[in-house]
Scaffold this motif. Structure first.
Motif, PDB file in Angstrom:
ATOM      1  N   GLU A   1      -3.139   1.180  10.394  1.00  0.00           N
ATOM      2  CA  GLU A   1      -3.764   0.095   9.135  1.00  0.00           C
ATOM      3  C   GLU A   1      -3.554  -0.494   7.661  1.00  0.00           C
ATOM      4  O   GLU A   1      -3.793  -1.004   7.441  1.00  0.00           O
ATOM      5  CB  GLU A   1      -4.957   1.515   9.058  1.00  0.00           C
ATOM      6  N   LEU A   2      -1.986   0.494   7.658  1.00  0.00           N
ATOM      7  CA  LEU A   2      -1.223   0.309   6.489  1.00  0.00           C
ATOM      8  C   LEU A   2      -1.222  -1.223   6.242  1.00  0.00           C
ATOM      9  O   LEU A   2      -0.319  -1.670   5.787  1.00  0.00           O
ATOM     10  CB  LEU A   2      -0.184   1.533   5.980  1.00  0.00           C
ATOM     11  N   ALA A   3      -0.183  -1.016   7.477  1.00  0.00           N
ATOM     12  CA  ALA A   3       0.417  -2.393   7.619  1.00  0.00           C
ATOM     13  C   ALA A   3      -0.778  -3.588   7.637  1.00  0.00           C
ATOM     14  O   ALA A   3      -0.377  -4.591   7.091  1.00  0.00           O
ATOM     15  CB  ALA A   3       0.943  -2.152   9.165  1.00  0.00           C
TER      16      ALA A   3
ATOM     17  N   VAL B   1       1.015  -1.323  -0.253  1.00  0.00           N
ATOM     18  CA  VAL B   1      -0.335   0.096   0.027  1.00  0.00           C
ATOM     19  C   VAL B   1       0.529   1.868   0.258  1.00  0.00           C
ATOM     20  O   VAL B   1       1.641   1.378  -1.081  1.00  0.00           O
ATOM     21  CB  VAL B   1      -0.947  -0.177   0.880  1.00  0.00           C
ATOM     22  N   GLU B   2       0.773   2.206   1.023  1.00  0.00           N
ATOM     23  CA  GLU B   2       1.620   3.401   1.041  1.00  0.00           C
ATOM     24  C   GLU B   2       2.571   3.024   2.005  1.00  0.00           C
ATOM     25  O   GLU B   2       3.091   4.554   2.463  1.00  0.00           O
ATOM     26  CB  GLU B   2       0.900   4.211   0.996  1.00  0.00           C
ATOM     27  N   LEU B   3       2.922   2.204   2.991  1.00  0.00           N
ATOM     28  CA  LEU B   3       4.578   2.154   3.121  1.00  0.00           C
ATOM     29  C   LEU B   3       6.012   2.027   2.701  1.00  0.00           C
ATOM     30  O   LEU B   3       5.371   1.326   1.547  1.00  0.00           O
ATOM     31  CB  LEU B   3       3.844   0.487   3.784  1.00  0.00           C
TER      32      LEU B   3
ATOM     33  N   SER C   1       2.560 -12.798   6.286  1.00  0.00           N
ATOM     34  CA  SER C   1       1.032 -12.394   5.024  1.00  0.00           C
ATOM     35  C   SER C   1      -0.209 -14.098   5.430  1.00  0.00           C
ATOM     36  O   SER C   1      -0.607 -13.620   5.503  1.00  0.00           O
ATOM     37  CB  SER C   1       2.066 -11.985   4.721  1.00  0.00           C
ATOM     38  N   ALA C   2       1.223 -14.479   4.691  1.00  0.00           N
ATOM     39  CA  ALA C   2       0.359 -16.084   4.132  1.00  0.00           C
ATOM     40  C   ALA C   2      -0.169 -16.812   5.014  1.00  0.00           C
ATOM     41  O   ALA C   2      -0.698 -18.056   5.180  1.00  0.00           O
ATOM     42  CB  ALA C   2       1.805 -16.666   3.118  1.00  0.00           C
ATOM     43  N   SER C   3       0.463 -16.466   6.837  1.00  0.00           N
ATOM     44  CA  SER C   3      -0.168 -17.370   8.013  1.00  0.00           C
ATOM     45  C   SER C   3      -1.447 -17.175   8.654  1.00  0.00           C
ATOM     46  O   SER C   3      -2.342 -15.544   7.772  1.00  0.00           O
ATOM     47  CB  SER C   3       0.550 -17.385   8.930  1.00  0.00           C
ATOM     48  N   HIS C   4      -2.916 -17.708   8.743  1.00  0.00           N
ATOM     49  CA  HIS C   4      -3.803 -16.650   9.969  1.00  0.00           C
ATOM     50  C   HIS C   4      -2.841 -17.016  10.886  1.00  0.00           C
ATOM     51  O   HIS C   4      -3.954 -16.253  11.786  1.00  0.00           O
ATOM     52  CB  HIS C   4      -4.612 -18.762   9.838  1.00  0.00           C
ATOM     53  N   ALA C   5      -2.442 -16.322  11.534  1.00  0.00           N
ATOM     54  CA  ALA C   5      -1.960 -16.078  12.700  1.00  0.00           C
ATOM     55  C   ALA C   5      -1.868 -14.382  13.113  1.00  0.00           C
ATOM     56  O   ALA C   5      -2.546 -13.917  12.244  1.00  0.00           O
ATOM     57  CB  ALA C   5      -0.186 -15.832  12.812  1.00  0.00           C
TER      58      ALA C   5
ATOM     59  N   ALA D   1      -1.470  -4.130   3.990  1.00  0.00           N
ATOM     60  CA  ALA D   1      -0.322  -4.495   3.472  1.00  0.00           C
ATOM     61  C   ALA D   1      -0.319  -6.728   3.383  1.00  0.00           C
ATOM     62  O   ALA D   1      -0.010  -7.038   3.096  1.00  0.00           O
ATOM     63  CB  ALA D   1       1.231  -4.345   3.856  1.00  0.00           C
ATOM     64  N   LEU D   2      -0.361  -6.855   4.891  1.00  0.00           N
ATOM     65  CA  LEU D   2      -0.543  -7.651   6.177  1.00  0.00           C
ATOM     66  C   LEU D   2      -2.055  -8.489   5.222  1.00  0.00           C
ATOM     67  O   LEU D   2      -1.757 -10.114   4.467  1.00  0.00           O
ATOM     68  CB  LEU D   2      -0.862  -7.857   7.471  1.00  0.00           C
ATOM     69  N   HIS D   3      -2.945  -8.039   4.617  1.00  0.00           N
ATOM     70  CA  HIS D   3      -3.769  -8.498   4.001  1.00  0.00           C
ATOM     71  C   HIS D   3      -3.658  -8.556   2.319  1.00  0.00           C
ATOM     72  O   HIS D   3      -4.373 -10.272   2.044  1.00  0.00           O
ATOM     73  CB  HIS D   3      -5.395  -7.952   4.153  1.00  0.00           C
ATOM     74  N   GLN D   4      -4.017  -7.792   1.881  1.00  0.00           N
ATOM     75  CA  GLN D   4      -2.992  -7.789   0.143  1.00  0.00           C
ATOM     76  C   GLN D   4      -2.372  -9.151   0.140  1.00  0.00           C
ATOM     77  O   GLN D   4      -1.968  -9.169  -0.893  1.00  0.00           O
ATOM     78  CB  GLN D   4      -2.417  -6.967  -0.042  1.00  0.00           C
ATOM     79  N   LEU D   5      -0.831  -9.178   0.356  1.00  0.00           N
ATOM     80  CA  LEU D   5       0.015 -10.432   0.823  1.00  0.00           C
ATOM     81  C   LEU D   5       0.019 -11.762   0.700  1.00  0.00           C
ATOM     82  O   LEU D   5      -0.085 -12.993   0.852  1.00  0.00           O
ATOM     83  CB  LEU D   5       1.544  -9.768   1.292  1.00  0.00           C
ATOM     84  N   SER D   6      -2.086 -11.627   1.986  1.00  0.00           N
ATOM     85  CA  SER D   6      -1.932 -13.106   2.517  1.00  0.00           C
ATOM     86  C   SER D   6      -2.713 -13.980   1.349  1.00  0.00           C
ATOM     87  O   SER D   6      -2.616 -15.114   1.842  1.00  0.00           O
ATOM     88  CB  SER D   6      -3.090 -12.790   3.075  1.00  0.00           C
ATOM     89  N   GLY D   7      -3.395 -13.654   0.548  1.00  0.00           N
ATOM     90  CA  GLY D   7      -3.857 -14.595  -0.653  1.00  0.00           C
ATOM     91  C   GLY D   7      -4.711 -14.418  -0.997  1.00  0.00           C
ATOM     92  O   GLY D   7      -6.047 -15.151  -0.964  1.00  0.00           O
TER      93      GLY D   7
END
Length: 348
Positions: A82-84, A45-47, A65-69, A87-93
């Motif tokens: 919120e940007l972080a 995102v804007e990080l 990012s890919a984990s469900h933790a 980013a976690l969501h976008q990279l999680s798939g």
């Protein structure tokens, strides 16, 4: 083809051609990796940041990012929590939506229905059944900002959801199974909130599976020029205004400013500068704001913080003739926080 040989050819020419081909293949692989890394960076995102602390943050986000933790993001207001989370969501798939909610902005009497849903008639004004934010985020990510503001009753219900992966709407006995990744954030020190009895300890450990800390802008001043350029371009595109330029003297002042409002404050100031094209207004209150934000000046040689805090506690007790409630008021501390510090320094 990377190379060719004409017949007849010597053995050494063949080996050299193979070596050159392998080198070219490795170079293409490296370029592909770099392209993928840049693509991932754009997905954050804007990080924005090249400071070492931000690079560590990017690596941590990519790794988890890919984990469900469950992730707990800490940091001052305006640092980009919120940007972080985005980013976690976008990279999680994850295919579901990203839903953000500020726990401090929900009226307490409506908070349970807003988060967990409610059946028709569950409370006054509930004219139809309503899915809560957790249900809406099924298959995706729910971001709970300012999670420390959750009332105690909802903290218990959130803990149960994290343990069982199920939600029960207000006014219903039916459990609904969900697949939601939870990311929480707070600008408060949740560990201290636990010590003060304001936040459940078991919930804190459930949320704090993977901690992420967002650095304050003053801790990464080398990123300020890049951020300024980013916000200049963003505001120029948004308002369709010609490029605005900052003088070197103005940039130096922006670099020296402590930014108590962090990246959000910088973004707002640059947006105003693009709209008004007035460098003097941009810089007018920087020195005043820096002075007002903190009347304390750290000595050049530094200080022993624990000794300093202990001395403050003792002076407050002495000035209030041992009255703990008055001493807590002198230090502008909640009474429980004051008692915790007395116990910490064995001043009870």
């Amino acid at each position: 083809a990377d190379d060719y040989l004409t017949k007849p050819f010597k053995r050494q020419e063949l080996l050299l051609a193979i070596s050159k081909g392998l080198s070219a293949w490795r170079l293409r692989q490296q370029n592909q990796q770099l392209t993928e890394q840049l693509s991932e960076q754009q997905q954050l995102v804007e990080l924005i940041g090249h400071a070492p602390c931000m690079q560590q943050l990017f690596q941590r986000i990519n790794r988890i990012s890919a984990s469900h933790a469950t992730v707990l993001i800490s940091g001052e207001s305006g640092t980009g929590k919120e940007l972080a989370a985005r980013a976690l969501h976008q990279l999680s798939g994850r295919k579901g939506p990203f839903i953000a909610i500020n726990c401090g902005a929900i009226p307490e009497q409506l908070a349970e229905a807003e988060l967990f849903g409610a059946e028709k008639g569950a409370y006054t004004g509930a004219h139809q059944s309503k899915a809560g934010k957790f249900e809406a985020a099924n298959g995706g990510t729910l971001f709970l900002d300012e999670v420390a503001e959750l009332p105690a009753a909802l903290q218990a219900k959130l803990l149960r959801l994290l343990q069982e992966g199920k939600v029960t709407r207000l006014g219903s006995h039916q459990e609904i199974s969900l697949d939601v990744r939870l990311i929480a954030a707070s600008h408060q020190d949740l560990a201290q909130a636990v010590q003060e009895g304001r936040f459940r300890e078991d919930l804190f450990y459930r949320l704090n599976v993977v901690p992420l800390h967002m650095p304050a802008l003053r801790e990464r001043r080398e990123d300020i020029p890049r951020l300024i350029q980013h916000f200049l371009q963003k505001s120029q595109q948004r308002y369709q205004l010609p490029a605005a330029e900052l003088s070197k003297a103005a940039l130096r002042q922006l670099m020296d400013y402590p930014w108590p409002g962090n990246v959000r404050e910088l973004a707002n100031r640059i947006e105003r500068f693009v709209l008004l094209a007035d460098e003097r207004e941009l810089l007018a209150d920087l020195n005043t704001a820096a002075t007002v934000s903190s009347g304390f000046v750290l000595p050049a040689e530094g200080l022993n913080w624990q000794q300093h805090e202990r001395d403050c506690l003792l002076q407050a007790l002495s000035r209030s003739n041992g009255n703990r409630a008055q001493a807590a008021k002198l230090l502008q501390l909640p009474y429980k926080a004051f008692l915790y510090r007395l116990e910490k320094y064995q001043l009870g």
